[in-house]
Design an enzyme around this catalytic site. Structure first.
Site, PDB file in Angstrom:
ATOM      1  CG  HIS A   1     -42.523 -20.253  -6.368  1.00  0.00           C
ATOM      2  ND1 HIS A   1     -41.709 -19.152  -6.286  1.00  0.00           N
ATOM      3  CD2 HIS A   1     -43.496 -20.064  -5.447  1.00  0.00           C
ATOM      4  CE1 HIS A   1     -42.187 -18.329  -5.356  1.00  0.00           C
ATOM      5  NE2 HIS A   1     -43.266 -18.868  -4.839  1.00  0.00           N
TER       6      HIS A   1
ATOM      7  CE1 TYR B   1     -41.432 -15.240  -3.316  1.00  0.00           C
ATOM      8  CE2 TYR B   1     -39.934 -15.972  -1.611  1.00  0.00           C
ATOM      9  CZ  TYR B   1     -41.126 -16.090  -2.274  1.00  0.00           C
ATOM     10  OH  TYR B   1     -42.018 -17.051  -1.883  1.00  0.00           O
TER      11      TYR B   1
HETATM   12  N1  LIG Z   1     -44.249 -20.669  -1.721  1.00  0.00           N
HETATM   13  C1  LIG Z   1     -45.036 -19.642  -1.953  1.00  0.00           C
HETATM   14  O1  LIG Z   1     -45.824 -19.596  -2.914  1.00  0.00           O
HETATM   15  C2  LIG Z   1     -45.006 -18.477  -0.997  1.00  0.00           C
HETATM   16  C3  LIG Z   1     -46.033 -17.509  -1.031  1.00  0.00           C
HETATM   17  C4  LIG Z   1     -45.970 -16.449  -0.114  1.00  0.00           C
HETATM   18  C5  LIG Z   1     -44.908 -16.373   0.767  1.00  0.00           C
HETATM   19  N2  LIG Z   1     -43.908 -17.309   0.767  1.00  0.00           N
HETATM   20  C6  LIG Z   1     -42.749 -17.233   1.713  1.00  0.00           C
HETATM   21  O2  LIG Z   1     -43.241 -17.120   3.028  1.00  0.00           O
HETATM   22  C7  LIG Z   1     -42.703 -15.963   3.646  1.00  0.00           C
HETATM   23  C8  LIG Z   1     -43.688 -15.401   4.668  1.00  0.00           C
HETATM   24  O3  LIG Z   1     -44.938 -15.126   4.074  1.00  0.00           O
HETATM   25  P1  LIG Z   1     -45.472 -13.636   3.846  1.00  0.00           P
HETATM   26  O4  LIG Z   1     -44.323 -12.728   3.650  1.00  0.00           O
HETATM   27  O5  LIG Z   1     -46.525 -13.730   2.811  1.00  0.00           O
HETATM   28  O6  LIG Z   1     -46.267 -13.287   5.175  1.00  0.00           O
HETATM   29  P2  LIG Z   1     -46.027 -13.319   6.760  1.00  0.00           P
HETATM   30  O7  LIG Z   1     -44.635 -13.697   7.116  1.00  0.00           O
HETATM   31  O8  LIG Z   1     -47.145 -14.128   7.319  1.00  0.00           O
HETATM   32  O9  LIG Z   1     -46.303 -11.794   7.134  1.00  0.00           O
HETATM   33  C9  LIG Z   1     -45.438 -10.760   6.798  1.00  0.00           C
HETATM   34  C10 LIG Z   1     -46.100  -9.460   7.259  1.00  0.00           C
HETATM   35  O10 LIG Z   1     -46.290  -9.509   8.681  1.00  0.00           O
HETATM   36  C11 LIG Z   1     -45.692  -8.391   9.287  1.00  0.00           C
HETATM   37  N3  LIG Z   1     -45.074  -8.864  10.538  1.00  0.00           N
HETATM   38  C12 LIG Z   1     -44.056  -9.746  10.669  1.00  0.00           C
HETATM   39  N4  LIG Z   1     -43.776  -9.954  11.977  1.00  0.00           N
HETATM   40  C13 LIG Z   1     -44.634  -9.168  12.686  1.00  0.00           C
HETATM   41  C14 LIG Z   1     -44.819  -8.928  14.077  1.00  0.00           C
HETATM   42  N5  LIG Z   1     -44.083  -9.574  14.994  1.00  0.00           N
HETATM   43  N6  LIG Z   1     -45.790  -8.044  14.445  1.00  0.00           N
HETATM   44  C15 LIG Z   1     -46.552  -7.408  13.515  1.00  0.00           C
HETATM   45  N7  LIG Z   1     -46.412  -7.590  12.175  1.00  0.00           N
HETATM   46  C16 LIG Z   1     -45.456  -8.469  11.769  1.00  0.00           C
HETATM   47  C17 LIG Z   1     -44.664  -7.871   8.318  1.00  0.00           C
HETATM   48  O11 LIG Z   1     -44.538  -6.481   8.430  1.00  0.00           O
HETATM   49  P3  LIG Z   1     -43.168  -5.799   9.009  1.00  0.00           P
HETATM   50  O12 LIG Z   1     -42.170  -5.935   7.904  1.00  0.00           O
HETATM   51  O13 LIG Z   1     -43.578  -4.391   9.263  1.00  0.00           O
HETATM   52  O14 LIG Z   1     -42.772  -6.536  10.237  1.00  0.00           O
HETATM   53  C18 LIG Z   1     -45.284  -8.238   6.971  1.00  0.00           C
HETATM   54  O15 LIG Z   1     -46.182  -7.223   6.561  1.00  0.00           O
HETATM   55  C19 LIG Z   1     -42.407 -15.043   2.441  1.00  0.00           C
HETATM   56  O16 LIG Z   1     -41.534 -13.999   2.769  1.00  0.00           O
HETATM   57  C20 LIG Z   1     -41.841 -16.031   1.472  1.00  0.00           C
HETATM   58  O17 LIG Z   1     -40.490 -16.334   1.806  1.00  0.00           O
HETATM   59  C21 LIG Z   1     -43.960 -18.371  -0.096  1.00  0.00           C
END
Ligand SMILES: NC(=O)c1ccc[n+]([C@@H]2O[C@H](COP(=O)([O-])OP(=O)(O)OC[C@H]3O[C@@H](n4cnc5c(N)ncnc54)[C@H](OP(=O)(O)O)[C@@H]3O)[C@@H](O)[C@H]2O)c1
Length: 255
Positions: A107, A49
């Site tokens: 990961h 990241y």
């Molecule tokens: N272990 C793994 O393989 C793995 C894989 C994927 C992710 N992750 C971790 O999990 C975290 C979260 O997953 P993710 O980033 O994939 O997805 P997420 O948190 O489910 O969604 C993020 C998206 O949602 C939007 N969002 C957030 N809050 C919102 C709200 N209140 N209203 C409307 N839109 C909203 C954000 O846009 P805005 O910025 O415009 O708010 C962004 O586009 C990652 O950052 C990472 O740390 C781990």
């Protein structure tokens, strides 16, 4: 006032149930700084990241002590061999400007057996560089294989959202005292699921995202929503201010 519950991770360590994801942030330092100001005390990072350095800068500017914030990071597949883990952990510590990582995860499943990686991670734990170990994207068979190594680990970070609900894997982990972190918690669901979600959001006077986060926490998971938008960062954190009724959580499961 928003309170942030924690779950036991090891006999000595708690993990805040609400964390802040740092994948694909626009201006990560500013987003993390805002998250810390709002009250998030758990940051989810990973080598791929590129968020270690922004986290270090945001933490330094926050006025918070290192021990006030729980930091997770993850070893990418090029760093999971017995030889690579030690130097990689040292690089993470340098990038994060800290002398320990609270939780270090593998990961993704890789060609290197998890037992080999966990043994090298355990050496970092014994050296005080890491406080707890875990895995990510491990299914039931892989979790069992990792358990067979005999090395203690206490977290599996998996995708869990409306679209993707590996309930058996969740139960399998929780029964073995492996905490589960739900990533990508805010993914959109089917039309039917989104209709139920909208009804619940109206009932609880909450946002769609707050209901999703509350639902996942009700199921015993840690959540790590990511956002670069200050208003979203704030409103997501407030998902902890109330509790979804069990029947409504069941309705979302079934939708
Ligand atoms: N272990 C793994 O393989 C793995 C894989 C994927 C992710 N992750 C971790 O999990 C975290 C979260 O997953 P993710 O980033 O994939 O997805 P997420 O948190 O489910 O969604 C993020 C998206 O949602 C939007 N969002 C957030 N809050 C919102 C709200 N209140 N209203 C409307 N839109 C909203 C954000 O846009 P805005 O910025 O415009 O708010 C962004 O586009 C990652 O950052 C990472 O740390 C781990």
């Amino acid at each position: 006032m928003t309170t942030s519950p924690s779950l036991p991770l090891t006999s000595k360590l708690q993990i805040p149930q609400m964390g802040f994801g740092t994948y694909r942030l626009r201006d990560a330092e500013r987003a993390v700084a805002h998250a810390l100001q709002v009250g998030y005390r758990h940051l989810d990072s990973a080598d791929i990241y590129d968020s270690h350095k922004p986290i270090a800068r945001a933490l330094a500017g926050s006025g918070l002590a290192r021990e006030d914030v729980f930091i997770t990071s993850k070893l990418w597949s090029h760093s999971v061999s017995a030889k690579r883990v030690g130097p990689t952990v040292q690089r993470f510590l340098d990038e994060l400007e800290t002398d320990y990582i609270d939780l270090l995860l593998i990961h993704w499943p890789a060609n290197t057996p998890a037992a080999e990686t966990l043994a090298a991670m355990d050496a970092a734990r014994r050296a005080g560089q890491v406080r707890a170990l875990g895995v990510s994207n491990f299914d039931i068979d892989l979790v069992q294989e990792a358990l067979d190594s005999g090395i203690e680990f206490s977290n599996n970070q998996i995708e869990y959202n409306l679209n993707h609900q590996p309930a058996e894997l969740l139960q399998f982990c929780l029964e073995r005292e492996i905490t589960v972190t739900a990533y990508s918690p805010l993914e959109r669901g089917s039309r039917e699921q989104e209709t139920v979600l909208a009804q619940l959001a109206e009932k609880y006077n909450a946002t769609r995202e707050q209901v999703l986060l509350n639902w996942l926490m009700h199921k015993g998971m840690i959540v790590i929503p990511a956002s670069s938008n200050p208003a979203h960062i704030e409103s997501n954190f407030k998902a902890q201010d109330w509790n979804i009724e069990p029947a409504d959580a069941d309705a979302l499961d079934a939708a």
